[in-house]
Write a protein that holds these residues in place. Structure first.
Motif, mmCIF file in Angstrom:
data_model
loop_
_atom_site.group_PDB
_atom_site.id
_atom_site.type_symbol
_atom_site.label_atom_id
_atom_site.label_comp_id
_atom_site.label_asym_id
_atom_site.label_seq_id
_atom_site.Cartn_x
_atom_site.Cartn_y
_atom_site.Cartn_z
ATOM 1 N N PRO A 57 5.228 -8.416 5.495
ATOM 2 C CA PRO A 57 5.434 -7.146 4.803
ATOM 3 C C PRO A 57 4.103 -6.497 4.396
ATOM 4 C CG PRO A 57 6.113 -9.003 3.418
ATOM 5 C CD PRO A 57 5.722 -9.566 4.745
ATOM 6 N N ALA A 58 4.000 -5.180 4.572
ATOM 7 C CA ALA A 58 2.817 -4.425 4.172
ATOM 8 C C ALA A 58 2.824 -4.265 2.645
ATOM 9 C CB ALA A 58 2.824 -3.070 4.865
ATOM 10 N N PRO A 59 1.683 -4.062 1.991
ATOM 11 C CA PRO A 59 0.361 -3.972 2.625
ATOM 12 C C PRO A 59 -0.246 -5.342 2.887
ATOM 13 C CG PRO A 59 0.160 -3.632 0.264
ATOM 14 C CD PRO A 59 1.625 -3.820 0.537
ATOM 15 N N TYR A 60 -1.058 -5.394 3.945
ATOM 16 C CA TYR A 60 -1.866 -6.584 4.207
ATOM 17 C C TYR A 60 -3.185 -6.143 4.822
ATOM 18 C CZ TYR A 60 0.225 -6.158 8.894
ATOM 19 O OH TYR A 60 0.664 -5.692 10.115
ATOM 20 N N LEU A 106 -5.897 -12.334 9.484
ATOM 21 C CA LEU A 106 -5.270 -11.789 8.287
ATOM 22 C C LEU A 106 -5.888 -12.440 7.063
ATOM 23 C CD1 LEU A 106 -1.522 -11.935 9.400
ATOM 24 C CD2 LEU A 106 -2.996 -9.913 9.262
ATOM 25 N N LEU A 107 -6.162 -11.633 6.051
ATOM 26 C CA LEU A 107 -6.713 -12.162 4.809
ATOM 27 C C LEU A 107 -5.578 -12.469 3.843
ATOM 28 C CD1 LEU A 107 -9.829 -9.859 4.317
ATOM 29 C CD2 LEU A 107 -9.618 -11.981 5.617
ATOM 30 N N ASP A 108 -5.860 -13.371 2.915
ATOM 31 C CA ASP A 108 -4.820 -13.724 1.938
ATOM 32 C C ASP A 108 -4.940 -12.908 0.647
ATOM 33 O OD1 ASP A 108 -6.969 -14.910 0.698
ATOM 34 O OD2 ASP A 108 -6.009 -16.858 0.424
ATOM 35 N N VAL A 109 -5.689 -11.827 0.706
ATOM 36 C CA VAL A 109 -5.753 -10.889 -0.424
ATOM 37 C C VAL A 109 -5.213 -9.545 0.037
ATOM 38 C CG1 VAL A 109 -7.710 -12.016 -1.526
ATOM 39 C CG2 VAL A 109 -8.123 -10.186 0.110
ATOM 40 N N THR A 110 -4.745 -8.733 -0.891
ATOM 41 C CA THR A 110 -4.226 -7.417 -0.520
ATOM 42 C C THR A 110 -5.017 -6.293 -1.185
ATOM 43 O OG1 THR A 110 -2.592 -7.591 -2.283
ATOM 44 C CG2 THR A 110 -1.875 -8.213 -0.072
ATOM 45 N N LYS A 162 -10.739 -4.012 -2.881
ATOM 46 C CA LYS A 162 -11.852 -4.014 -3.840
ATOM 47 C C LYS A 162 -12.487 -5.399 -3.974
ATOM 48 C CE LYS A 162 -10.101 -0.248 -6.723
ATOM 49 N NZ LYS A 162 -8.620 -0.310 -6.656
ATOM 50 N N GLN A 163 -11.760 -6.427 -3.564
ATOM 51 C CA GLN A 163 -12.294 -7.793 -3.624
ATOM 52 C C GLN A 163 -13.191 -8.120 -2.429
ATOM 53 O OE1 GLN A 163 -8.077 -9.471 -4.370
ATOM 54 N NE2 GLN A 163 -9.463 -10.961 -5.283
ATOM 55 N N LEU A 164 -13.287 -7.177 -1.474
ATOM 56 C CA LEU A 164 -13.938 -7.484 -0.199
ATOM 57 C C LEU A 164 -15.206 -6.679 0.007
ATOM 58 C CD1 LEU A 164 -10.747 -7.377 2.034
ATOM 59 C CD2 LEU A 164 -11.812 -9.391 1.001
ATOM 60 N N SER A 165 -16.120 -7.263 0.787
ATOM 61 C CA SER A 165 -17.308 -6.528 1.201
ATOM 62 C C SER A 165 -17.706 -6.972 2.606
ATOM 63 C CB SER A 165 -18.453 -6.751 0.213
ATOM 64 O OG SER A 165 -18.745 -8.134 0.135
ATOM 65 N N ILE A 166 -18.431 -6.105 3.294
ATOM 66 C CA ILE A 166 -18.920 -6.440 4.636
ATOM 67 C C ILE A 166 -19.943 -7.567 4.511
ATOM 68 C CG2 ILE A 166 -20.111 -5.541 6.681
ATOM 69 C CD1 ILE A 166 -17.276 -4.348 6.126
ATOM 70 N N ALA A 221 -9.463 -3.616 7.308
ATOM 71 C CA ALA A 221 -8.596 -2.454 7.108
ATOM 72 C C ALA A 221 -7.284 -2.913 6.503
ATOM 73 C CB ALA A 221 -8.327 -1.754 8.438
ATOM 74 N N THR A 222 -6.755 -2.078 5.641
ATOM 75 C CA THR A 222 -5.447 -2.356 5.053
ATOM 76 C C THR A 222 -4.359 -1.710 5.897
ATOM 77 O OG1 THR A 222 -6.380 -2.428 2.831
ATOM 78 C CG2 THR A 222 -4.007 -2.087 2.996
ATOM 79 N N VAL A 223 -3.356 -2.485 6.231
ATOM 80 C CA VAL A 223 -2.168 -1.969 6.913
ATOM 81 C C VAL A 223 -1.157 -1.616 5.821
ATOM 82 C CG1 VAL A 223 -0.285 -2.531 8.485
ATOM 83 C CG2 VAL A 223 -2.610 -3.359 8.962
ATOM 84 N N HIS A 224 -0.805 -0.337 5.774
ATOM 85 C CA HIS A 224 0.099 0.117 4.708
ATOM 86 C C HIS A 224 1.561 0.144 5.135
ATOM 87 C CE1 HIS A 224 -3.098 1.214 1.922
ATOM 88 N NE2 HIS A 224 -3.764 1.645 2.966
ATOM 89 N N ARG A 225 1.791 0.254 6.435
ATOM 90 C CA ARG A 225 3.167 0.275 6.912
ATOM 91 C C ARG A 225 3.299 -0.648 8.096
ATOM 92 N NH1 ARG A 225 4.193 6.590 6.166
ATOM 93 N NH2 ARG A 225 4.077 6.529 3.909
ATOM 94 N N SER A 226 4.382 -1.393 8.112
ATOM 95 C CA SER A 226 4.590 -2.342 9.192
ATOM 96 C C SER A 226 6.080 -2.532 9.408
ATOM 97 C CB SER A 226 3.944 -3.679 8.809
ATOM 98 O OG SER A 226 4.347 -4.685 9.696
#
Ligand SMILES: [Zn+2]
Length: 142
Positions: free
Chosen positions: A81-84, A100-104, A107-111, A70-75
């Motif tokens: 800092p968001a997004p992460y 935490l992933l090192d991409v934001t 679209k680069q991710l899949s299950i 899941a992307t965190v849009h506000r923190s």
């Protein structure tokens, strides 16, 4: 090479495991019953209740598969800092963790995608050493 120190040395090690030497390892525990857990805690096995000498410290390889993300849009966190993107990751050792992933970009991710532990610079200490924290990367090469 710049000296690096772990932000959370009780949780991970900059050194890898024998199996995955170039990636930071995660510090967990294994009970005599076979149950593996993370992070380390000493009040007993979550599965069978054994404690003390029945619990062994282990270092787990930092490779796993994405179960969900899941992307965190506000923190409010100034250090993050968001997004992460936060992911639930099933490590090869069988332990399910949040990382935490090192991409934001989702679209680069899949299950089911394989991710690898990596180090992210989060600052410097008073001696000029780089402080690093644990992240997960979709890139196999460091
Ligand atoms: Zn147990």
């Amino acid at each position: 090479m710049i000296d690096q120190i772990a932000l959370r040395p009780s949780v991970f090690s900059i050194r890898g495991t024998e199996e995955l030497p170039d990636r930071p390892s995660l510090k967990g525990c294994q009970c005599k019953c076979g149950y593996v857990f993370f992070p380390r805690q000493y009040f007993g096995c979550e599965s069978c209740g054994r404690f003390g000498d029945d619990i062994e410290n282990i270092e787990m390889s930092g490779r796993g598969k994405i179960r969900e993300f899941a992307t965190v849009h506000r923190s409010q966190r100034k250090d993050l800092p968001a997004p992460y993107i936060v992911a639930t990751i099933v490590l090869d050792a069988g332990v399910v963790i949040r990382g935490l992933l090192d991409v934001t970009d989702e679209k680069q991710l899949s299950i089911g995608q394989t991710v690898y532990s990596t180090l992210s610079s989060v600052g410097r200490d008073e001696d000029g050493r780089e402080i690093v924290d644990l992240r997960f990367s979709i890139n196999q090469s460091n």
